[in-house]
Design an enzyme around this catalytic site. Sequence first.
Site, PDB file in Angstrom:
ATOM      1  N   ARG A 107      21.013   8.909  21.897  1.00  0.00           N
ATOM      2  CA  ARG A 107      21.123   9.397  23.275  1.00  0.00           C
ATOM      3  C   ARG A 107      22.576   9.633  23.685  1.00  0.00           C
ATOM      4  O   ARG A 107      22.830  10.268  24.693  1.00  0.00           O
ATOM      5  CB  ARG A 107      20.509   8.387  24.248  1.00  0.00           C
ATOM      6  CG  ARG A 107      18.995   8.328  24.216  1.00  0.00           C
ATOM      7  CD  ARG A 107      18.447   7.548  25.404  1.00  0.00           C
ATOM      8  NE  ARG A 107      16.994   7.558  25.388  1.00  0.00           N
ATOM      9  CZ  ARG A 107      16.251   6.650  24.770  1.00  0.00           C
ATOM     10  NH1 ARG A 107      16.846   5.654  24.143  1.00  0.00           N
ATOM     11  NH2 ARG A 107      14.938   6.719  24.788  1.00  0.00           N
ATOM     12  N   CYS A 109      25.753   6.604  13.291  1.00  0.00           N
ATOM     13  CA  CYS A 109      25.243   6.608  14.663  1.00  0.00           C
ATOM     14  C   CYS A 109      26.100   5.687  15.542  1.00  0.00           C
ATOM     15  O   CYS A 109      27.241   6.012  15.839  1.00  0.00           O
ATOM     16  CB  CYS A 109      23.766   6.217  14.684  1.00  0.00           C
ATOM     17  SG  CYS A 109      22.929   6.657  16.221  1.00  0.00           S
ATOM     18  N   LYS A 169     -12.057 -14.101  -6.706  1.00  0.00           N
ATOM     19  CA  LYS A 169     -12.954 -14.248  -5.559  1.00  0.00           C
ATOM     20  C   LYS A 169     -12.423 -13.573  -4.289  1.00  0.00           C
ATOM     21  O   LYS A 169     -13.199 -12.923  -3.564  1.00  0.00           O
ATOM     22  CB  LYS A 169     -13.228 -15.735  -5.296  1.00  0.00           C
ATOM     23  CG  LYS A 169     -14.358 -15.994  -4.304  1.00  0.00           C
ATOM     24  CD  LYS A 169     -15.702 -15.495  -4.821  1.00  0.00           C
ATOM     25  CE  LYS A 169     -16.244 -16.426  -5.911  1.00  0.00           C
ATOM     26  NZ  LYS A 169     -17.599 -16.001  -6.354  1.00  0.00           N
ATOM     27  N   ASP A 189       4.009  -7.744 -10.052  1.00  0.00           N
ATOM     28  CA  ASP A 189       5.322  -7.665  -9.412  1.00  0.00           C
ATOM     29  C   ASP A 189       6.350  -7.146 -10.418  1.00  0.00           C
ATOM     30  O   ASP A 189       6.313  -7.498 -11.602  1.00  0.00           O
ATOM     31  CB  ASP A 189       5.764  -9.043  -8.918  1.00  0.00           C
ATOM     32  CG  ASP A 189       4.901  -9.560  -7.783  1.00  0.00           C
ATOM     33  OD1 ASP A 189       4.134  -8.761  -7.211  1.00  0.00           O
ATOM     34  OD2 ASP A 189       4.982 -10.766  -7.473  1.00  0.00           O
ATOM     35  N   GLU A 193      20.945   8.383   5.773  1.00  0.00           N
ATOM     36  CA  GLU A 193      20.054   7.562   4.937  1.00  0.00           C
ATOM     37  C   GLU A 193      18.642   8.127   4.854  1.00  0.00           C
ATOM     38  O   GLU A 193      17.915   7.876   3.886  1.00  0.00           O
ATOM     39  CB  GLU A 193      20.005   6.120   5.458  1.00  0.00           C
ATOM     40  CG  GLU A 193      19.312   5.915   6.792  1.00  0.00           C
ATOM     41  CD  GLU A 193      20.212   6.030   8.010  1.00  0.00           C
ATOM     42  OE1 GLU A 193      19.864   5.481   9.065  1.00  0.00           O
ATOM     43  OE2 GLU A 193      21.274   6.680   7.895  1.00  0.00           O
ATOM     44  N   LYS A 216       0.833  -1.216   0.000  1.00  0.00           N
ATOM     45  CA  LYS A 216       0.000   0.000   0.000  1.00  0.00           C
ATOM     46  C   LYS A 216       0.855   1.249   0.000  1.00  0.00           C
ATOM     47  O   LYS A 216       0.570   2.223  -0.708  1.00  0.00           O
ATOM     48  CB  LYS A 216      -0.922   0.026   1.231  1.00  0.00           C
ATOM     49  CG  LYS A 216      -1.981  -1.031   1.272  1.00  0.00           C
ATOM     50  CD  LYS A 216      -3.013  -0.751   2.355  1.00  0.00           C
ATOM     51  CE  LYS A 216      -2.411  -0.649   3.756  1.00  0.00           C
ATOM     52  NZ  LYS A 216      -1.822  -1.926   4.220  1.00  0.00           N
ATOM     53  N   ILE A 258       3.974   1.730  -1.098  1.00  0.00           N
ATOM     54  CA  ILE A 258       4.627   1.952  -2.391  1.00  0.00           C
ATOM     55  C   ILE A 258       3.611   2.427  -3.421  1.00  0.00           C
ATOM     56  O   ILE A 258       3.887   3.337  -4.214  1.00  0.00           O
ATOM     57  CB  ILE A 258       5.316   0.659  -2.875  1.00  0.00           C
ATOM     58  CG1 ILE A 258       6.438   0.239  -1.913  1.00  0.00           C
ATOM     59  CG2 ILE A 258       5.864   0.843  -4.285  1.00  0.00           C
ATOM     60  CD1 ILE A 258       7.600   1.192  -1.876  1.00  0.00           C
ATOM     61  N   HIS A 316      21.968  10.389  10.791  1.00  0.00           N
ATOM     62  CA  HIS A 316      21.479   9.336   9.895  1.00  0.00           C
ATOM     63  C   HIS A 316      21.285   9.894   8.488  1.00  0.00           C
ATOM     64  O   HIS A 316      20.185  10.329   8.133  1.00  0.00           O
ATOM     65  CB  HIS A 316      20.154   8.773  10.414  1.00  0.00           C
ATOM     66  CG  HIS A 316      20.288   7.937  11.644  1.00  0.00           C
ATOM     67  ND1 HIS A 316      20.416   6.565  11.605  1.00  0.00           N
ATOM     68  CD2 HIS A 316      20.326   8.284  12.959  1.00  0.00           C
ATOM     69  CE1 HIS A 316      20.517   6.094  12.844  1.00  0.00           C
ATOM     70  NE2 HIS A 316      20.468   7.121  13.680  1.00  0.00           N
ATOM     71  N   GLU A 344      -2.975   6.530   3.915  1.00  0.00           N
ATOM     72  CA  GLU A 344      -2.849   5.072   3.950  1.00  0.00           C
ATOM     73  C   GLU A 344      -3.281   4.552   5.314  1.00  0.00           C
ATOM     74  O   GLU A 344      -2.786   5.006   6.348  1.00  0.00           O
ATOM     75  CB  GLU A 344      -1.402   4.657   3.674  1.00  0.00           C
ATOM     76  CG  GLU A 344      -1.180   3.158   3.745  1.00  0.00           C
ATOM     77  CD  GLU A 344       0.284   2.755   3.751  1.00  0.00           C
ATOM     78  OE1 GLU A 344       0.555   1.560   4.033  1.00  0.00           O
ATOM     79  OE2 GLU A 344       1.162   3.605   3.502  1.00  0.00           O
ATOM     80  N   GLU A 358      26.971   3.643  27.697  1.00  0.00           N
ATOM     81  CA  GLU A 358      25.792   2.821  27.412  1.00  0.00           C
ATOM     82  C   GLU A 358      26.079   1.365  27.741  1.00  0.00           C
ATOM     83  O   GLU A 358      25.185   0.633  28.174  1.00  0.00           O
ATOM     84  CB  GLU A 358      25.390   2.958  25.940  1.00  0.00           C
ATOM     85  CG  GLU A 358      24.177   2.117  25.550  1.00  0.00           C
ATOM     86  CD  GLU A 358      23.798   2.237  24.083  1.00  0.00           C
ATOM     87  OE1 GLU A 358      22.753   1.678  23.713  1.00  0.00           O
ATOM     88  OE2 GLU A 358      24.548   2.872  23.314  1.00  0.00           O
TER      89      GLU A 358
END
Length: 545
Positions: A470, A379, A189, A240, A517, A18, A20, A515, A140, A403
Amino acid sequence: MTTNYIFVTGGVVSSLGKGIAAASLAAILEARGLKVTIMKLDPYINVDPGTMSPTQHGEVFVTDDGAETDLDLGHYERFIRTRMSRRNNFTTGRIYSEVLRKERRGDYLGATIQVIPHITNAIKERIIEGGEGHDVVLVEIGGTVGDIESLPFLEAIRQMAVDVGREHTMYMHLTLVPYMAAAGEVKTKPTQHSVKELLSIGIQPDVLICRSDRAVPANERAKIALFCNVPEKAVISLKDVDSIYKIPGMLKSQGLDDYICKRFSLNAPEANLQEWEQVIYQEANPGGEVNIGMVGKYVELPDAYKSVIEALKHGGLKNRVTVNIKLIDSQDVETRGVELLKDLDAILIPGGFGYRGVEGKLMTAQYARENNIPYLGICLGMQVALMEFARNVAHMEGANSTEFVPDCKYPVVALITEWRDEEGNVEQRSEQSDLGGTMRLGSQQCQLTDGSLVRQLYGSDTIVERHRHRYEVNNMLLKQIEAAGLRVAGRSGDDQLVEIVEIPNHPWFVACQFHPEFTSTPRDGHPLFSGFVKAASEYQKRLAK
């Protein structure tokens, strides 16, 4: 400006695509000059996906304004130019918490709080607010029609047609049309039953997107149109494909955008998909290939690194090479050694939380550094690179992050609230202090260092990138690390935090706290990923000599 709404639902099974499909349709409408945005309504009771397991839910996509959202918002931003915000994603948990807060404050004047009208009204208010200033809003609805969790959202979008007018609302339903090999035909169906389920809720779909592993024949589409009470031209076959970036062209070729513009009385020019055709051409005609290893702790579900994987592919497009991504579990590196990293042209360590697998990442960073293999740390990938360099080059034995080891001798990475002063004492910072007390989220300004590799890659002195962490580099121990040869290549806008580090005497070793990306797109790529893939190609060529 009148806003028009397209509500996107899914039936039969989940994971039909959905997000995409909605993003692809939005890309076509945007190419027609319309102002478009997309929203994702998630039916789970978590307030947001920020604390959900990446191996269950996939990655958390961070927006410019610091919202922790569903990974579908990443798809949206990769397909359209509109930047997402916290208004573009909300959950059942968020809606219920807001309604309950209002009830406690007395905003409802003692009324009995019910799903209808209080929850549905809150959902509708959010949809209208998120769509302000746009010609078309695609909404969506997560999950599958028939799920009990989705009912309040489906009732809310049913009511939207009453509130804003049927002429300004459309319902687009994605459904599965499976191919039965034994019968040698597709079966309609399941689609008929899915539409029947939707009709029982009071929603008549205007468009049906028929997902299948092959094109749905015209006679079967006509059958679906007849039994589902949808115009034949509004029954779209979506088979597809080997590249999701072909989908806008597939939808346009079947006239879906024309049908929508006519329905909404939108006078918009023909869509120009030349940019997408260029992306498809680049993807289909590479000049070579590179092998990049991504060493992480959530690799059993690739969607946990969805944006990183897509950004690497975008870097491949910009360099005209196919990027073969090898997902490597960092715990396997711990147990089986760096042999797993052989035959790689570059190594990437993405973000993550918790100690599990960290030693494997440290071994990976050391292997990349010592063998002059291109390295990109993101990160936690930056933090382990710093820890490894501190231990093995700066002779800071046991250097770690608080951490993982709160009382370590050399806390080169520490919680934003934990900083050591010049005397080595721990300085506590609360939420009232400048840097806050928890997660650093959203877009932050970064000043790049003159003469650095990243300054060359970005072609700018100042950049803006998105954060989700953090822990930060401990400035009190930085001088000793810099003296050993690590370069700080980028700092926060206030010059307080280290954002990027490099190793100058390494062919390509870059690690960033943010980040990158999240802002990479197939049409534009991203400087760091384009440079990283280029470095992988050059490394491969050096080995071949």
